[in-house]
Write a protein that holds these residues in place. Sequence first.
Motif, short mmCIF file in Angstrom:
data_model
loop_
_atom_site.label_atom_id
_atom_site.label_comp_id
_atom_site.label_asym_id
_atom_site.label_seq_id
_atom_site.Cartn_x
_atom_site.Cartn_y
_atom_site.Cartn_z
N ARG A 8 -2.40 -0.31 -8.97
CA ARG A 8 -3.61 0.67 -9.05
C ARG A 8 -2.76 2.23 -8.94
O ARG A 8 -1.91 2.37 -8.38
CB ARG A 8 -4.15 0.48 -7.74
CG ARG A 8 -5.61 1.33 -7.90
CD ARG A 8 -6.25 1.17 -6.47
NE ARG A 8 -7.58 2.15 -6.68
CZ ARG A 8 -8.63 2.19 -5.69
NH1 ARG A 8 -8.52 1.23 -4.83
NH2 ARG A 8 -9.39 3.19 -5.97
N SER B 179 1.09 -1.18 0.15
CA SER B 179 0.09 -0.15 0.10
C SER B 179 0.83 1.38 0.04
O SER B 179 1.71 1.52 0.96
CB SER B 179 -0.88 -0.06 1.23
OG SER B 179 -1.74 1.28 1.19
N ARG C 216 -0.27 4.26 -1.09
CA ARG C 216 -0.98 5.65 -1.17
C ARG C 216 -0.34 7.02 -0.80
O ARG C 216 0.10 7.00 0.25
CB ARG C 216 -2.19 5.26 -0.87
CG ARG C 216 -3.10 4.31 -1.30
CD ARG C 216 -4.42 4.20 -0.59
NE ARG C 216 -4.10 3.44 0.70
CZ ARG C 216 -5.04 3.19 1.69
NH1 ARG C 216 -6.30 3.44 1.39
NH2 ARG C 216 -4.78 2.90 2.80
N GLY D 181 -1.02 -5.17 -12.61
CA GLY D 181 -2.02 -5.15 -11.83
C GLY D 181 -1.92 -3.88 -10.73
O GLY D 181 -2.66 -3.87 -9.71
N ASP E 24 -0.67 -0.56 -4.40
CA ASP E 24 -1.68 0.44 -4.45
C ASP E 24 -0.90 1.77 -4.71
O ASP E 24 -0.52 2.32 -3.57
CB ASP E 24 -2.76 0.27 -3.43
CG ASP E 24 -3.77 1.58 -3.49
OD1 ASP E 24 -3.64 2.46 -4.46
OD2 ASP E 24 -4.68 1.50 -2.74
N ASP F 43 -4.51 5.09 -9.64
CA ASP F 43 -5.52 6.17 -9.88
C ASP F 43 -4.90 7.67 -9.17
O ASP F 43 -4.54 7.56 -8.02
CB ASP F 43 -6.96 5.98 -9.08
CG ASP F 43 -7.29 4.42 -9.38
OD1 ASP F 43 -7.26 4.19 -10.74
OD2 ASP F 43 -8.13 3.94 -8.56
N SER G 84 -2.24 4.63 -5.58
CA SER G 84 -3.22 5.82 -5.77
C SER G 84 -2.58 7.15 -5.29
O SER G 84 -2.18 7.04 -4.01
CB SER G 84 -4.46 5.59 -5.06
OG SER G 84 -4.95 4.35 -5.45
N ASP H 109 0.43 -5.44 -8.21
CA ASP H 109 -0.56 -5.34 -7.33
C ASP H 109 -0.34 -4.35 -6.19
O ASP H 109 -1.15 -4.46 -5.34
CB ASP H 109 -0.86 -6.63 -6.74
CG ASP H 109 -1.14 -7.58 -7.92
OD1 ASP H 109 -2.03 -7.32 -8.86
OD2 ASP H 109 -0.59 -8.81 -8.00
N THR I 175 -2.34 9.02 -9.69
CA THR I 175 -0.92 8.76 -9.75
C THR I 175 -0.35 9.94 -10.51
O THR I 175 -0.56 9.97 -11.88
CB THR I 175 -0.09 7.54 -10.38
OG1 THR I 175 -0.70 6.56 -9.16
CG2 THR I 175 1.31 7.47 -10.06
#
Length: 199
Positions: free
Chosen positions: A188, A148, A150, A186, A168, A190, A170, A166, A192
């Motif tokens: 994420r 993670s 983010r 995979g 994240d 969003d 974001s 895979d 970025t």
Amino acid sequence: MTDDNSHASEVRERWARPENAPALEALRAALTGGGDWRALVREWTLPWATENDLAGIPLAGAGLAGADLTGVILSYADLRGCDLSGCDLTDAFLTGTDLREATLTRATLTRVNAGLCDLSGADLSGAHADDAVFSRARLVGTRLTGASLRRVKFVAAELGDADLSDADLSDAVLVAARTTGTILDGARLDGTRRGSLRP
């Protein structure tokens, strides 16, 4: 990793002084054995009595899995090959820290300041590093699968051959990051900001 910074030299050299050898040995035992390392730091740093200053400490290869290292100052420390899996490093300072080949799987690195650190070849799979700063850090060949990340700042970081599958990312910032060979399967992305990075 070399660093000619005078502060880096100063904090590393304090651990090499013969009079500090007992403190280093006691701290190493407390950190690897689950003891109260903060109390030892408070005693060692009298009259200032800080409880989190381990800057420059040489702990290469130490087993620190699951340790509570929240808010610790490990800037310019030698943590090569350390097992930091499951550690809580929330709000820690890892500026210029050598973490090459370290294991940080499932570690919590929320709001960590790890600018200029070297995480080349390290494993951060499943780590939680939201809002961390890795600006100008080396993460060459680093494994960040399922992490993670983010709002992480990877500004001008070296991410060559890093595996972010895979993860994240974001709202992460990867502007000026070097990403040759970076794996993003995979991931994420969003929101970025990735400069020239392409999935």
